[in-house]
Scaffold this active site. Sequence first.
Site, PDB file in Angstrom:
ATOM      1  N   HIS A 139     -10.616 -44.402  25.904  1.00 42.21           N
ATOM      2  CA  HIS A 139     -10.747 -42.976  26.228  1.00 42.21           C
ATOM      3  C   HIS A 139      -9.521 -42.560  27.052  1.00 42.21           C
ATOM      4  O   HIS A 139      -9.034 -43.336  27.878  1.00 42.21           O
ATOM      5  CB  HIS A 139     -12.041 -42.745  27.021  1.00 42.21           C
ATOM      6  CG  HIS A 139     -12.383 -41.298  27.149  1.00 42.21           C
ATOM      7  ND1 HIS A 139     -11.720 -40.476  28.024  1.00 42.21           N
ATOM      8  CD2 HIS A 139     -13.280 -40.520  26.490  1.00 42.21           C
ATOM      9  CE1 HIS A 139     -12.211 -39.244  27.902  1.00 42.21           C
ATOM     10  NE2 HIS A 139     -13.157 -39.246  26.977  1.00 42.21           N
ATOM     11  N   GLU A 166      -9.556 -37.426  20.178  1.00 45.79           N
ATOM     12  CA  GLU A 166      -9.871 -36.554  21.311  1.00 45.79           C
ATOM     13  C   GLU A 166      -8.582 -36.002  21.917  1.00 45.79           C
ATOM     14  O   GLU A 166      -7.988 -36.631  22.798  1.00 45.79           O
ATOM     15  CB  GLU A 166     -10.625 -37.340  22.388  1.00 45.79           C
ATOM     16  CG  GLU A 166     -11.993 -37.793  21.967  1.00 45.79           C
ATOM     17  CD  GLU A 166     -12.915 -37.911  23.170  1.00 45.79           C
ATOM     18  OE1 GLU A 166     -13.983 -37.301  23.147  1.00 45.79           O
ATOM     19  OE2 GLU A 166     -12.543 -38.591  24.147  1.00 45.79           O
TER      20      GLU A 166
END
Length: 217
Positions: free
Chosen positions: A95, A144
């Site tokens: 992430h 993302e």
Amino acid sequence: MKYVVGNWKAHKDYGEAEKWVEEFRSYDFKGLEGKVEIIICPPTPFLSLLKEKTKDFPFIKIGSQDISEFDEGAYTGEVVSKNLDQIIDYCLIGHSERRRNFGETDQILFKKVEQALKFNIYPLFCIRGAGDPLPGKSPFIVFEPVEAIGTGKNESVDSVLSVKKTLSLQKSSKFIYGGSVTEKNASIYLDHDEIDGVLPGGASLNPLQFYKICTSS
Ligand code: PGA
């Protein structure tokens, strides 16, 4: 099959986590089985709680937000793949918040992917854009864009697809979008053939909002 991944990040205490799951599992999931897989990624201390509370729901799976690059051993404070075996089916890896705040490099992230796969945990490998290298093997790639995370500015489907085109994805890899996904916009991604799922962060903190996302396709 579509995938909805809720990333709680470092939110909630034990009582709040318990309340969340009690409410979430009380909703009507009829017709969802075989269509949607729901993956809840709470902070590590709540993984077992959520696993236990969702055990009667085969389409709800539990994922961690990270996994160690190391094998089991003398690594005080680390949570390694073997520790999580039987508890989780998925784990987020790479992430952008881990890359930015904890200095996780591509090299470290690829080791994490290997560790997860050793215990049949599916990595949800996050990339920020076309420039981030992909691991040799990852069943799930999550795109993302940093500017879409927590800003309310979700990326358009066209732009998500244009990034997908530039990636050399394995045929079997699933492609998921994350960044300001809410119950209002989730279906534009979930209804698209080329997008296999969504990863809401903020909108997964509220059980009703998350449920609406899970049932929006
Ligand atoms: P957001 O977070 O949905 O709050 O933008 C997504 C993520 O960072 O995983």
